[in-house]
Motif scaffolding. Structure first.
Motif, PDB file in Angstrom:
ATOM      1  N   GLY A  72      -7.406 -29.389   4.318  1.00 57.01           N
ATOM      2  CA  GLY A  72      -7.226 -28.046   3.771  1.00 57.01           C
ATOM      3  C   GLY A  72      -5.794 -27.569   3.792  1.00 57.01           C
ATOM      4  N   SER A  73      -4.852 -28.485   3.796  1.00 59.38           N
ATOM      5  CA  SER A  73      -3.435 -28.134   3.873  1.00 59.38           C
ATOM      6  C   SER A  73      -2.883 -27.729   2.506  1.00 59.38           C
ATOM      7  CB  SER A  73      -2.639 -29.327   4.397  1.00 59.38           C
ATOM      8  OG  SER A  73      -1.280 -29.021   4.473  1.00 59.38           O
ATOM      9  N   ARG A  74      -1.954 -26.808   2.507  1.00 64.38           N
ATOM     10  CA  ARG A  74      -1.295 -26.409   1.256  1.00 64.38           C
ATOM     11  C   ARG A  74      -0.317 -27.462   0.774  1.00 64.38           C
ATOM     12  NH1 ARG A  74       0.298 -20.089   2.168  1.00 64.38           N
ATOM     13  NH2 ARG A  74      -1.779 -19.420   2.801  1.00 64.38           N
ATOM     14  N   ARG A  75       0.263 -28.201   1.724  1.00 63.39           N
ATOM     15  CA  ARG A  75       1.256 -29.215   1.377  1.00 63.39           C
ATOM     16  C   ARG A  75       0.808 -30.569   1.898  1.00 63.39           C
ATOM     17  NH1 ARG A  75       7.102 -27.162   2.667  1.00 63.39           N
ATOM     18  NH2 ARG A  75       7.564 -28.475   0.885  1.00 63.39           N
ATOM     19  N   PRO A  76       0.098 -31.322   1.074  1.00 58.60           N
ATOM     20  CA  PRO A  76      -0.375 -32.633   1.523  1.00 58.60           C
ATOM     21  C   PRO A  76       0.768 -33.639   1.661  1.00 58.60           C
ATOM     22  CG  PRO A  76      -1.181 -32.135  -0.693  1.00 58.60           C
ATOM     23  CD  PRO A  76      -0.356 -30.972  -0.243  1.00 58.60           C
ATOM     24  N   GLY A  77       0.565 -34.598   2.547  1.00 57.90           N
ATOM     25  CA  GLY A  77       1.541 -35.665   2.718  1.00 57.90           C
ATOM     26  C   GLY A  77       1.589 -36.173   4.141  1.00 57.90           C
ATOM     27  N   VAL A  78       2.540 -37.042   4.395  1.00 61.73           N
ATOM     28  CA  VAL A  78       2.760 -37.597   5.733  1.00 61.73           C
ATOM     29  C   VAL A  78       3.646 -36.618   6.490  1.00 61.73           C
ATOM     30  CG1 VAL A  78       3.695 -39.537   7.035  1.00 61.73           C
ATOM     31  CG2 VAL A  78       2.583 -39.945   4.830  1.00 61.73           C
ATOM     32  N   LEU A  79       3.145 -36.114   7.609  1.00 58.23           N
ATOM     33  CA  LEU A  79       3.875 -35.112   8.377  1.00 58.23           C
ATOM     34  C   LEU A  79       4.616 -35.689   9.571  1.00 58.23           C
ATOM     35  CD1 LEU A  79       1.278 -32.206   8.337  1.00 58.23           C
ATOM     36  CD2 LEU A  79       3.121 -32.679   6.717  1.00 58.23           C
ATOM     37  N   ASP A  97     -15.323 -31.224   4.059  1.00 56.22           N
ATOM     38  CA  ASP A  97     -16.684 -30.957   3.602  1.00 56.22           C
ATOM     39  C   ASP A  97     -17.242 -32.195   2.913  1.00 56.22           C
ATOM     40  OD1 ASP A  97     -18.968 -29.339   2.877  1.00 56.22           O
ATOM     41  OD2 ASP A  97     -18.131 -29.223   0.854  1.00 56.22           O
ATOM     42  N   LYS A  98     -18.331 -32.711   3.441  1.00 55.10           N
ATOM     43  CA  LYS A  98     -19.040 -33.844   2.834  1.00 55.10           C
ATOM     44  C   LYS A  98     -18.146 -35.061   2.573  1.00 55.10           C
ATOM     45  CE  LYS A  98     -22.376 -30.759   0.760  1.00 55.10           C
ATOM     46  NZ  LYS A  98     -22.837 -30.124  -0.442  1.00 55.10           N
ATOM     47  N   GLY A  99     -17.207 -35.322   3.474  1.00 57.32           N
ATOM     48  CA  GLY A  99     -16.368 -36.509   3.363  1.00 57.32           C
ATOM     49  C   GLY A  99     -15.200 -36.409   2.405  1.00 57.32           C
ATOM     50  N   LYS A 100     -14.986 -35.241   1.814  1.00 54.66           N
ATOM     51  CA  LYS A 100     -13.884 -35.088   0.853  1.00 54.66           C
ATOM     52  C   LYS A 100     -12.530 -35.317   1.510  1.00 54.66           C
ATOM     53  CE  LYS A 100     -16.434 -31.832  -2.001  1.00 54.66           C
ATOM     54  NZ  LYS A 100     -16.587 -30.427  -2.370  1.00 54.66           N
ATOM     55  N   ALA A 101     -12.327 -34.739   2.682  1.00 61.18           N
ATOM     56  CA  ALA A 101     -11.048 -34.917   3.380  1.00 61.18           C
ATOM     57  C   ALA A 101     -10.861 -36.373   3.802  1.00 61.18           C
ATOM     58  CB  ALA A 101     -10.954 -33.993   4.582  1.00 61.18           C
ATOM     59  N   ASN A 102     -11.923 -37.017   4.269  1.00 56.81           N
ATOM     60  CA  ASN A 102     -11.822 -38.419   4.683  1.00 56.81           C
ATOM     61  C   ASN A 102     -11.420 -39.314   3.510  1.00 56.81           C
ATOM     62  OD1 ASN A 102     -12.473 -37.874   7.338  1.00 56.81           O
ATOM     63  ND2 ASN A 102     -14.658 -38.215   7.026  1.00 56.81           N
TER      64      ASN A 102
END
Length: 101
Positions: free
Chosen positions: A20-27, A43-48
């Motif tokens: 749910g991050s606004r800025r996706p990527g390697v942190l 939710d339902k594996g979407k993040a995975n």
């Protein structure tokens, strides 16, 4: 240092998820794991699925070579990267984390 474990099919990479991050990527690195942010909700594996795709892109491999093997409902996860040695992954991550791509 990011935890990389040998596996008969490749290497297991420890990941800490930030869904749910606004800025996706390697942190970076956190507590021995690769810190990855994705915009997908947990939710339902979407993040995975988004984490697996980001890890594959980061490591320069096919998405089908990255599989979640531990921590599906936790922020701390373990992904198997098939066909890649720990040394090859470590070299790639060193370049990514130092800003070298």
């Amino acid at each position: 240092m990011i935890e990389l474990t040998d596996h008969p099919e490749g290497t297991v990479v420890a990941v800490v998820a930030r869904p749910g991050s606004r800025r996706p990527g390697v942190l970076g690195e956190r507590d021995g794991a690769l810190l990855l942010a994705v915009s997908a909700p947990p939710d339902k594996g979407k993040a995975n699925a988004a984490l697996a795709a980001l890890l594959a892109e980061t490591l320069g491999c096919k998405a089908s070579a990255v599989r979640l093997i531990g921590g599906p409902a936790s922020r701390r996860k373990r992904f198997l990267v098939e066909g890649r040695s720990a040394e090859a992954i470590r070299d790639r991550l060193r370049g990514v984390l130092s800003g070298g791509g």
